[in-house]
Design an enzyme around this catalytic site. Structure first.
Site, PDB file in Angstrom:
ATOM      1  N   GLU A   1      94.250  68.867  12.691  1.00  0.00           N
ATOM      2  CA  GLU A   1      95.713  68.805  12.851  1.00  0.00           C
ATOM      3  C   GLU A   1      96.184  67.353  12.986  1.00  0.00           C
ATOM      4  O   GLU A   1      97.209  66.967  12.428  1.00  0.00           O
ATOM      5  CB  GLU A   1      96.142  69.626  14.064  1.00  0.00           C
ATOM      6  CG  GLU A   1      95.864  71.113  13.881  1.00  0.00           C
ATOM      7  CD  GLU A   1      96.377  71.940  15.043  1.00  0.00           C
ATOM      8  OE1 GLU A   1      95.774  71.871  16.139  1.00  0.00           O
ATOM      9  OE2 GLU A   1      97.388  72.639  14.875  1.00  0.00           O
TER      10      GLU A   1
ATOM     11  N   GLU B   1      89.826  78.377  15.488  1.00  0.00           N
ATOM     12  CA  GLU B   1      90.718  78.916  16.521  1.00  0.00           C
ATOM     13  C   GLU B   1      90.510  80.416  16.718  1.00  0.00           C
ATOM     14  O   GLU B   1      90.483  80.907  17.846  1.00  0.00           O
ATOM     15  CB  GLU B   1      92.188  78.627  16.155  1.00  0.00           C
ATOM     16  CG  GLU B   1      92.660  77.218  16.494  1.00  0.00           C
ATOM     17  CD  GLU B   1      92.257  76.163  15.464  1.00  0.00           C
ATOM     18  OE1 GLU B   1      91.488  76.467  14.531  1.00  0.00           O
ATOM     19  OE2 GLU B   1      92.711  75.015  15.621  1.00  0.00           O
TER      20      GLU B   1
HETATM   21  C1  1HE Z   1      83.638  70.119  23.666  1.00  0.00           C
HETATM   22  C2  1HE Z   1      84.342  70.441  22.494  1.00  0.00           C
HETATM   23  C3  1HE Z   1      85.678  70.897  22.622  1.00  0.00           C
HETATM   24  C4  1HE Z   1      82.360  69.801  21.948  1.00  0.00           C
HETATM   25  N1  1HE Z   1      86.208  70.986  23.864  1.00  0.00           N
HETATM   26  N2  1HE Z   1      84.217  70.227  24.873  1.00  0.00           N
HETATM   27  N3  1HE Z   1      87.077  73.168  18.709  1.00  0.00           N
HETATM   28  C5  1HE Z   1      85.953  73.865  18.483  1.00  0.00           C
HETATM   29  O1  1HE Z   1      85.882  75.060  18.605  1.00  0.00           O
HETATM   30  C6  1HE Z   1      84.750  73.043  18.109  1.00  0.00           C
HETATM   31  C7  1HE Z   1      83.751  73.103  19.220  1.00  0.00           C
HETATM   32  N4  1HE Z   1      82.695  72.135  19.024  1.00  0.00           N
HETATM   33  C8  1HE Z   1      81.676  72.312  18.164  1.00  0.00           C
HETATM   34  O2  1HE Z   1      81.622  73.225  17.361  1.00  0.00           O
HETATM   35  C9  1HE Z   1      80.569  71.308  18.225  1.00  0.00           C
HETATM   36  O3  1HE Z   1      80.609  70.665  19.473  1.00  0.00           O
HETATM   37  C10 1HE Z   1      80.597  70.223  17.125  1.00  0.00           C
HETATM   38  C11 1HE Z   1      80.294  70.835  15.770  1.00  0.00           C
HETATM   39  C12 1HE Z   1      81.939  69.509  17.076  1.00  0.00           C
HETATM   40  C13 1HE Z   1      79.521  69.128  17.454  1.00  0.00           C
HETATM   41  O4  1HE Z   1      78.283  69.767  17.653  1.00  0.00           O
HETATM   42  P1  1HE Z   1      77.114  68.993  18.461  1.00  0.00           P
HETATM   43  O5  1HE Z   1      75.894  69.867  18.405  1.00  0.00           O
HETATM   44  O6  1HE Z   1      76.999  67.593  17.961  1.00  0.00           O
HETATM   45  O7  1HE Z   1      77.636  68.845  19.970  1.00  0.00           O
HETATM   46  P2  1HE Z   1      77.669  69.938  21.162  1.00  0.00           P
HETATM   47  O8  1HE Z   1      76.349  69.957  21.844  1.00  0.00           O
HETATM   48  O9  1HE Z   1      78.226  71.233  20.711  1.00  0.00           O
HETATM   49  O10 1HE Z   1      78.764  69.298  22.124  1.00  0.00           O
HETATM   50  C14 1HE Z   1      78.511  68.117  22.879  1.00  0.00           C
HETATM   51  C15 1HE Z   1      79.367  68.198  24.117  1.00  0.00           C
HETATM   52  O11 1HE Z   1      80.743  68.165  23.740  1.00  0.00           O
HETATM   53  C16 1HE Z   1      79.183  69.498  24.879  1.00  0.00           C
HETATM   54  O12 1HE Z   1      79.383  69.234  26.257  1.00  0.00           O
HETATM   55  P3  1HE Z   1      78.119  69.048  27.242  1.00  0.00           P
HETATM   56  O13 1HE Z   1      78.737  68.733  28.559  1.00  0.00           O
HETATM   57  O14 1HE Z   1      77.387  70.358  27.178  1.00  0.00           O
HETATM   58  O15 1HE Z   1      77.312  67.902  26.656  1.00  0.00           O
HETATM   59  C17 1HE Z   1      80.308  70.354  24.364  1.00  0.00           C
HETATM   60  O16 1HE Z   1      80.691  71.363  25.286  1.00  0.00           O
HETATM   61  C18 1HE Z   1      81.402  69.312  24.230  1.00  0.00           C
HETATM   62  N5  1HE Z   1      82.437  69.727  23.299  1.00  0.00           N
HETATM   63  N6  1HE Z   1      83.520  70.242  21.433  1.00  0.00           N
HETATM   64  C19 1HE Z   1      85.468  70.665  24.939  1.00  0.00           C
HETATM   65  N7  1HE Z   1      86.424  71.207  21.555  1.00  0.00           N
HETATM   66  C20 1HE Z   1      96.369  72.187  19.899  1.00  0.00           C
HETATM   67  S1  1HE Z   1      95.546  73.581  19.422  1.00  0.00           S
HETATM   68  C21 1HE Z   1      94.066  73.086  18.680  1.00  0.00           C
HETATM   69  C22 1HE Z   1      93.106  74.198  18.729  1.00  0.00           C
HETATM   70  C23 1HE Z   1      91.699  73.762  18.491  1.00  0.00           C
HETATM   71  O17 1HE Z   1      91.405  72.598  18.346  1.00  0.00           O
HETATM   72  S2  1HE Z   1      90.547  75.007  18.423  1.00  0.00           S
HETATM   73  C24 1HE Z   1      89.071  74.220  17.962  1.00  0.00           C
HETATM   74  C25 1HE Z   1      88.296  73.751  19.143  1.00  0.00           C
END
Ligand code: 1HE
Length: 264
Positions: free
Chosen positions: A115, A135
């Site tokens: 976005e 989402e």
């Molecule tokens: C996060 C977030 C997040 C990672 N909010 N903490 N977005 C999503 O649904 C995407 C969610 N994220 C992922 O699918 C993956 O993290 C990635 C593909 C982006 C990267 O994968 P990877 O294996 O390199 O990293 P990871 O191990 O999944 O994440 C590393 C850390 O970042 C981990 O935290 P930790 O404390 O366990 O190390 C994750 O929890 C954290 N993390 N993404 C919070 N999004 C205004 S409306 C908009 C609506 C949306 O954007 S919906 C889509 C949300």
């Protein structure tokens, strides 16, 4: 130059007339929470006040994983609406601000990250970039302007496919779908975005302003109104002293000539 603001969640640098604004929360994949959004707003405002174009990029392995889901999980319904409107306001500074923005994309360009990228005027993706709107998988909906901006870039059907079937687009697909305008090798997006932004910075400010302010609005109004607004905008730009000087430069053979694109 190091940036001001919230613990460097967003970095700010200047390269000539171009501001480089970097999302800097790589340990959370540049997930966008309230503090990062506030730091982004400060950087965008600073750029508008002192640069002629800007580049948005992400530090670490990804552009952005979108909305900070941990922060979002605790929000009430009303807080959610207000938060979405904050995103609209801040991303509006990119889409309808004072200077053009080029988004340099790599790794995850997901949810709110896409976005944000969609608010820029130009998007460059490297070969590692992938695009998703998970989402539906999280039980939420786009809230950062995606239903308006992403659907206009790639079409409602493709956006619905991404949201319903969880389709993840590769960088090549994203270029074919018009989600991005440039596809470059891995690691080259920021440099390419900087090159494009520097070129835009060399244009007349009034022309860039017209592209930012008028083009997307003309896209959204009727044809007749669009043509009228175009004539008004064109005459305003032509009447500027800068246009006079630049037209004279061309006519007196001081301006660079155009040619076919390098590399065909
Ligand atoms: C996060 C977030 C997040 C990672 N909010 N903490 N977005 C999503 O649904 C995407 C969610 N994220 C992922 O699918 C993956 O993290 C990635 C593909 C982006 C990267 O994968 P990877 O294996 O390199 O990293 P990871 O191990 O999944 O994440 C590393 C850390 O970042 C981990 O935290 P930790 O404390 O366990 O190390 C994750 O929890 C954290 N993390 N993404 C919070 N999004 C205004 S409306 C908009 C609506 C949306 O954007 S919906 C889509 C949300």
């Amino acid at each position: 130059m190091a940036g001001d603001g919230a613990a460097e969640l967003v970095t700010y640098e200047r390269e000539g007339e171009v501001a480089l604004v970097g999302l800097n929360r790589p340990e959370k994949r540049n997930a966008i929470g309230d503090r990062l959004l506030a730091a982004l707003e400060a950087a965008l405002r600073r750029a508008a006040s002192e640069a002629k174009a800007g580049v948005l990029f992400g530090h670490g392995g990804h552009f952005s994983a979108g909305l900070d889901l941990a922060e979002h999980a605790g929000r009430s319904l009303f807080e959610g609406i207000r938060n979405s409107r904050e995103w609209h306001r801040v991303f509006g500074l990119v889409e309808f601000g004072e200077i053009p923005w080029v988004a340099a994309l790599h790794g995850a360009v997901v949810g709110g990250g896409l976005e944000l990228a969609a608010a820029a005027q130009i998007r460059v993706a490297d070969a590692t970039a992938f695009f998703a709107l998970p989402e539906g998988q999280r039980g939420i909906f786009v809230g950062g302007g995606g239903s308006v901006r992403i659907a206009r870039l790639c079409g409602t059907a493709r956006m619905a496919d991404m949201m319903l079937a969880g389709r993840v687009a590769s960088a090549e697909e994203a270029e074919r779908w018009n989600l991005v305008q440039y596809l470059v090798p891995a690691g080259a997006a920021r440099a390419k975005a900087l090159e494009l932004a520097a070129r835009a910075a060399g244009n007349a400010g009034i022309s860039n302003w017209a592209v930012i302010q008028a083009l997307p609005r003309i896209r959204d109004i009727g044809r007749d109104e669009g043509l009228l607004l175009e004539s008004l905008m064109a005459s305003v730009a032509s009447a500027s002293p800068e246009a006079g000087a630049r037209l004279r430069d061309f006519l007196e053979k001081r301006a660079a000539r155009l040619g076919p694109p390098a590399g065909g």
